[in-house]
Design a protein around this motif. Sequence first.
Motif, PDB file in Angstrom:
ATOM      1  N   LEU A 181      32.131  34.658  59.638  1.00 21.66           N
ATOM      2  CA  LEU A 181      33.002  35.997  58.957  1.00 21.66           C
ATOM      3  C   LEU A 181      32.935  37.077  59.179  1.00 21.66           C
ATOM      4  CD1 LEU A 181      35.094  36.114  56.248  1.00 21.66           C
ATOM      5  CD2 LEU A 181      33.087  36.268  54.665  1.00 21.66           C
ATOM      6  N   SER A 182      33.955  37.778  59.973  1.00 19.53           N
ATOM      7  CA  SER A 182      33.688  39.223  60.360  1.00 19.53           C
ATOM      8  C   SER A 182      34.142  40.062  59.255  1.00 19.53           C
ATOM      9  CB  SER A 182      34.663  39.299  61.761  1.00 19.53           C
ATOM     10  OG  SER A 182      34.746  40.893  61.832  1.00 19.53           O
ATOM     11  N   CYS A 183      33.193  41.090  59.054  1.00 15.06           N
ATOM     12  CA  CYS A 183      33.695  41.971  58.160  1.00 15.06           C
ATOM     13  C   CYS A 183      33.512  43.727  58.912  1.00 15.06           C
ATOM     14  CB  CYS A 183      32.442  42.244  57.074  1.00 15.06           C
ATOM     15  SG  CYS A 183      32.467  40.680  56.124  1.00 15.06           S
ATOM     16  N   ASP A 184      34.242  43.560  60.043  1.00 18.50           N
ATOM     17  CA  ASP A 184      34.338  44.890  60.608  1.00 18.50           C
ATOM     18  C   ASP A 184      36.059  45.337  60.406  1.00 18.50           C
ATOM     19  OD1 ASP A 184      31.988  45.863  61.814  1.00 18.50           O
ATOM     20  OD2 ASP A 184      31.790  43.959  62.722  1.00 18.50           O
ATOM     21  N   ASN A 185      35.993  46.438  60.808  1.00 19.51           N
ATOM     22  CA  ASN A 185      37.498  47.276  60.448  1.00 19.51           C
ATOM     23  C   ASN A 185      38.303  47.010  61.643  1.00 19.51           C
ATOM     24  OD1 ASN A 185      37.006  48.594  57.972  1.00 19.51           O
ATOM     25  ND2 ASN A 185      35.635  49.957  58.825  1.00 19.51           N
ATOM     26  N   LEU A 186      38.651  45.775  62.039  1.00 22.11           N
ATOM     27  CA  LEU A 186      39.484  45.453  63.071  1.00 22.11           C
ATOM     28  C   LEU A 186      40.485  44.469  62.616  1.00 22.11           C
ATOM     29  CD1 LEU A 186      36.854  44.234  65.555  1.00 22.11           C
ATOM     30  CD2 LEU A 186      38.417  46.379  65.954  1.00 22.11           C
ATOM     31  N   ASN A 187      41.987  44.450  63.000  1.00 19.08           N
ATOM     32  CA  ASN A 187      42.937  43.718  62.862  1.00 19.08           C
ATOM     33  C   ASN A 187      42.574  42.357  63.003  1.00 19.08           C
ATOM     34  OD1 ASN A 187      45.083  46.199  63.979  1.00 19.08           O
ATOM     35  ND2 ASN A 187      45.366  45.423  61.878  1.00 19.08           N
ATOM     36  N   HIS A 188      43.011  41.343  62.154  1.00 21.92           N
ATOM     37  CA  HIS A 188      42.661  39.972  62.481  1.00 21.92           C
ATOM     38  C   HIS A 188      41.126  39.559  62.899  1.00 21.92           C
ATOM     39  CE1 HIS A 188      44.306  40.439  66.170  1.00 21.92           C
ATOM     40  NE2 HIS A 188      45.478  41.071  65.705  1.00 21.92           N
ATOM     41  N   ASN A 189      40.162  40.218  62.340  1.00 27.34           N
ATOM     42  CA  ASN A 189      38.737  40.408  62.597  1.00 27.34           C
ATOM     43  C   ASN A 189      38.131  38.895  63.229  1.00 27.34           C
ATOM     44  OD1 ASN A 189      38.541  39.979  59.900  1.00 27.34           O
ATOM     45  ND2 ASN A 189      37.463  41.791  59.584  1.00 27.34           N
ATOM     46  N   GLY A 190      38.827  37.917  61.997  1.00 30.65           N
ATOM     47  CA  GLY A 190      38.303  36.580  62.336  1.00 30.65           C
ATOM     48  C   GLY A 190      38.917  36.009  63.449  1.00 30.65           C
ATOM     49  N   ARG A 191      39.980  36.164  63.769  1.00 27.12           N
ATOM     50  CA  ARG A 191      40.637  35.632  65.199  1.00 27.12           C
ATOM     51  C   ARG A 191      40.004  36.430  66.316  1.00 27.12           C
ATOM     52  NH1 ARG A 191      46.602  36.879  65.575  1.00 27.12           N
ATOM     53  NH2 ARG A 191      46.709  37.183  63.401  1.00 27.12           N
ATOM     54  N   VAL A 192      39.618  37.559  66.164  1.00 31.83           N
ATOM     55  CA  VAL A 192      38.989  38.245  67.240  1.00 31.83           C
ATOM     56  C   VAL A 192      37.782  37.685  67.550  1.00 31.83           C
ATOM     57  CG1 VAL A 192      37.864  40.556  67.808  1.00 31.83           C
ATOM     58  CG2 VAL A 192      40.013  40.478  66.761  1.00 31.83           C
ATOM     59  N   VAL A 193      36.955  37.369  66.713  1.00 30.58           N
ATOM     60  CA  VAL A 193      35.507  36.705  66.802  1.00 30.58           C
ATOM     61  C   VAL A 193      35.853  35.401  67.249  1.00 30.58           C
ATOM     62  CG1 VAL A 193      33.449  36.094  65.784  1.00 30.58           C
ATOM     63  CG2 VAL A 193      34.759  37.944  64.761  1.00 30.58           C
ATOM     64  N   ALA A 194      36.913  34.611  66.905  1.00 29.48           N
ATOM     65  CA  ALA A 194      37.016  33.200  67.322  1.00 29.48           C
ATOM     66  C   ALA A 194      37.447  33.149  68.788  1.00 29.48           C
ATOM     67  CB  ALA A 194      38.259  32.419  66.315  1.00 29.48           C
ATOM     68  N   GLY A 195      38.351  34.217  69.130  1.00 31.67           N
ATOM     69  CA  GLY A 195      38.657  34.364  70.449  1.00 31.67           C
ATOM     70  C   GLY A 195      37.653  34.641  71.477  1.00 31.67           C
ATOM     71  N   LEU A 196      36.701  35.557  71.015  1.00 30.57           N
ATOM     72  CA  LEU A 196      35.612  36.239  71.945  1.00 30.57           C
ATOM     73  C   LEU A 196      34.209  35.045  72.104  1.00 30.57           C
ATOM     74  CD1 LEU A 196      35.154  39.556  70.280  1.00 30.57           C
ATOM     75  CD2 LEU A 196      36.143  38.899  72.628  1.00 30.57           C
ATOM     76  N   VAL A 197      34.423  34.162  70.829  1.00 37.28           N
ATOM     77  CA  VAL A 197      33.313  33.118  70.936  1.00 37.28           C
ATOM     78  C   VAL A 197      33.850  31.916  71.936  1.00 37.28           C
ATOM     79  CG1 VAL A 197      32.403  31.081  69.644  1.00 37.28           C
ATOM     80  CG2 VAL A 197      32.203  33.293  68.829  1.00 37.28           C
ATOM     81  N   THR A 207      34.961  27.654  61.144  1.00 33.64           N
ATOM     82  CA  THR A 207      36.143  28.441  60.784  1.00 33.64           C
ATOM     83  C   THR A 207      35.786  30.049  60.775  1.00 33.64           C
ATOM     84  OG1 THR A 207      35.784  28.524  58.440  1.00 33.64           O
ATOM     85  CG2 THR A 207      37.089  26.623  59.238  1.00 33.64           C
ATOM     86  N   PHE A 208      36.773  30.759  61.405  1.00 30.19           N
ATOM     87  CA  PHE A 208      36.702  32.202  61.386  1.00 30.19           C
ATOM     88  C   PHE A 208      37.480  32.726  60.518  1.00 30.19           C
ATOM     89  CE2 PHE A 208      35.097  29.994  65.245  1.00 30.19           C
ATOM     90  CZ  PHE A 208      34.167  30.664  65.585  1.00 30.19           C
ATOM     91  N   PRO A 209      37.122  32.805  59.195  1.00 29.16           N
ATOM     92  CA  PRO A 209      38.458  33.470  58.230  1.00 29.16           C
ATOM     93  C   PRO A 209      38.129  35.139  58.849  1.00 29.16           C
ATOM     94  CG  PRO A 209      36.458  32.509  56.706  1.00 29.16           C
ATOM     95  CD  PRO A 209      36.452  32.468  58.269  1.00 29.16           C
ATOM     96  N   SER A 210      39.640  35.682  58.450  1.00 29.99           N
ATOM     97  CA  SER A 210      39.409  37.090  58.453  1.00 29.99           C
ATOM     98  C   SER A 210      39.256  37.835  57.143  1.00 29.99           C
ATOM     99  CB  SER A 210      40.884  37.838  59.189  1.00 29.99           C
ATOM    100  OG  SER A 210      41.078  37.327  60.550  1.00 29.99           O
ATOM    101  N   SER A 211      38.776  39.061  56.954  1.00 30.75           N
ATOM    102  CA  SER A 211      38.697  39.810  55.896  1.00 30.75           C
ATOM    103  C   SER A 211      38.985  41.310  56.052  1.00 30.75           C
ATOM    104  CB  SER A 211      37.158  39.465  55.354  1.00 30.75           C
ATOM    105  OG  SER A 211      36.388  40.260  56.035  1.00 30.75           O
ATOM    106  N   MET A 212      39.285  41.801  54.932  1.00 31.31           N
ATOM    107  CA  MET A 212      39.362  43.148  54.885  1.00 31.31           C
ATOM    108  C   MET A 212      38.221  43.747  53.916  1.00 31.31           C
ATOM    109  SD  MET A 212      40.654  45.701  52.433  1.00 31.31           S
ATOM    110  CE  MET A 212      41.936  46.069  51.284  1.00 31.31           C
ATOM    111  N   VAL A 213      37.386  44.584  54.315  1.00 30.67           N
ATOM    112  CA  VAL A 213      36.305  45.155  53.596  1.00 30.67           C
ATOM    113  C   VAL A 213      36.703  46.773  53.557  1.00 30.67           C
ATOM    114  CG1 VAL A 213      34.744  43.667  54.687  1.00 30.67           C
ATOM    115  CG2 VAL A 213      34.969  45.830  55.657  1.00 30.67           C
ATOM    116  N   ASP A 214      36.143  47.082  52.337  1.00 27.21           N
ATOM    117  CA  ASP A 214      36.243  48.763  52.006  1.00 27.21           C
ATOM    118  C   ASP A 214      35.268  49.198  50.913  1.00 27.21           C
ATOM    119  OD1 ASP A 214      37.219  51.157  51.863  1.00 27.21           O
ATOM    120  OD2 ASP A 214      39.109  50.607  50.570  1.00 27.21           O
ATOM    121  N   ARG A 215      34.531  50.051  51.338  1.00 28.67           N
ATOM    122  CA  ARG A 215      33.498  50.996  50.567  1.00 28.67           C
ATOM    123  C   ARG A 215      33.348  51.899  51.475  1.00 28.67           C
ATOM    124  NH1 ARG A 215      28.941  49.370  46.156  1.00 28.67           N
ATOM    125  NH2 ARG A 215      29.228  51.051  44.977  1.00 28.67           N
ATOM    126  N   ILE A 216      33.368  53.140  50.846  1.00 26.35           N
ATOM    127  CA  ILE A 216      32.813  54.164  51.788  1.00 26.35           C
ATOM    128  C   ILE A 216      31.215  54.429  51.599  1.00 26.35           C
ATOM    129  CG2 ILE A 216      33.097  56.834  52.041  1.00 26.35           C
ATOM    130  CD1 ILE A 216      35.747  56.586  51.273  1.00 26.35           C
TER     131      ILE A 216
END
Length: 498
Positions: A188-204, A228-237
Motif C-alpha cells: 500500500l503506497s501512501c505517497d502523493n502520486l496519482n494512482h500510487n498503487g498502480r505505480v508501485v505495482a508497475g515498478l515492482v 495486491t497494490f491498492p492506491s490511496s489518498m493521504v492527507d495531513r500537514i
Amino acid sequence: VSARLDTAAAAALTEGPALSLPYRRAGRGRIGIVHLGIGAFHRAHQAVYTEDAALADGDDRWGICGVTQRSATVQRQLGPQDGLYGVLQRSSTEPTTLRISGAVGEVLDGGGQVDQLLDRLAATDTHLVTLTVTEKGYRRAADGRLDTADPQVAADLAGAAEPATAIGRLVRGLQRRLRTGGSPVTVLSCDNLNHNGRVVAGLVQDFCAALPGPEAEPLLAWLADRVTFPSSMVDRIVPATTDADRAAARAITGLDDAGLVVAEPFRQWVIEDRFAGPRPAWPRAGAQLTDDVTPYELMKLRLLNGSHSTLAYLGALRGHRTIADAVADPQLHAIAEQLIRQDMIPTVPAPDGVDLLAYGDQVLHRYTNADLRHTCVQIAMDGSQKLPQRLVAPALAAIGLGRRPQLITLGIAAWMAYVALGRSAAGAALPLDDPLAERLGRVRGSTDAGRVVDDLLGLESIFGRELPEIGWWRAELRTQLRELLAGAVPGVGAVRAS
Ligand code: CS2
C-alpha cells in the motif's frame, strides 16, 4: 536536563486534556505491518490511524515495523524510546495537544539491517507493506517506468547484498516471502502520486521482469495471484519538527522526545478497497474505503498540493518564511484561491458527496494555521518530482477542456523563477534541494525568461512532450516568468480578491 521519553519514564505520566496515552489502552501489538520510509508523515498519519483502529476493536496484530529509507536517524530517535514518540497537534484555534503513540513496535535501519528487513517482509504475520518513500524514492524514468539506468536500481537488480532502493528492498523481500510459503500480502503506497498503487505495482513488475527468467517467472505469477497494490489518498500537514515544538511537548510531559512529530488537527485517508488479506480496522479510525480512489487523489493533489507548491514558490520568492505567512499576503491568498477555484476545480471529478468549493476553502483555511510553521522552502523541495502531478497534469487537463489556466501557469513560472533566481526579493538564499539540482543549476543566475523556459521545458520527466508544444501556453509562461524574474508577481492586477 529532562529525562528521555521511554516506557518507564512515560509510566509516571497521567492523561489529561493536553495529553493522551492511547498505547496504554490499545496495547502494543505484535508486528503486522512493515512500513518503508518511517518519516514524520507516517508517524503522524498512518501510525495514528493504526493505533486508533486497535483502540476501537482490540485487535493486537498491527504493530508497525518502521524501516528507515535513507538514513538511520529515526532509528536513533525511536530505538532508545521503545518506539514511543509524541504527536503534537497544533492549531491557531484549538489548544495544543500531545499524544504519545505506541504504534511503532520496531525500527529497522533499511541500510544496515537488510536480513531482518527481508525476514519481516517474508513473515506470515506481516499482512501489509506500506510506503512513504517520497516521490523521488520510486526511481522512475521519464516514461514512468523503473529507471534501470539509476546506479542504485542497477546495483539492486544485479543482486546487491544490501538493496538500497525501496523497490529493490520490497522485491527482495517479496522473493523471500514466496520462497518461505508465499502467503498473500497487500502493498500500500501512501505517497502523493496519482494512482500510487498502480505505480508501485508497475515498478515492482519492471524490477521482476529485469531479473533472470527463472527468477522472474514464478515471482510474477505469484504477484499476480496473491499480492495486491491498492492506491490511496493521504492527507495531513506535517511540517519538520522545530525546537519550539520539542519545548512545547516537554512542557506537557517533562520529558525529552527525540522522535516528536508535529501536525495539524485535520487528517484524511481514502484507500482503495483491494486487500489481499486482513488489515487493521482503519475505517473505525476514520479512514474511508472506496472502489475508486481516483477522484480523491485528483482533488487532493491538485487543490491542496498544487496550491501548496504554488504558494511555496511565490511565498519564498517574496521572502515569506511559512505557508501561513504566504497565505496572509492578500495577493498570494487571492492567487491561491483563484488557482483552486478557476483552474483546478474544473479538472477534478467531484468524489461522491464532496463539495469541491468547500474542500478548497477548507484547504485555504488549513494554510492559515500559523502555529505549524511549515516553511515554504520545505515544500519547495523536490519540485522536479512534484510538478508533474500537481501542476503539469492539471494544466493539460484544463487546456483539454478549452480553458486557459493562467494561475497554474503562474505556479509553474514560480518554480522556474525559484530555480533560476535562487534567492528571495530580499536577497535571502533559496536552497535548491532536488534530485535534478545539478541539471536545473544550468539556469541558475539567468534572468532571460526565454532561455529559462526553453531549457526547463526540455525536461521531459517533468513536463512530458505535450504541454511544451502548445505555443500560446509557452508564450504565456514566458510572459509570467519575465515578470517574476523582474521581481513582480504577474497577473495580480487581474486577480480579484473575492
Ligand atoms: C506538501 C505536502 O511538502 C509538500 O510538498 O505539499 O507534504 C503536504 O503537506 C501534504 O501532502 C499534506 O497532506
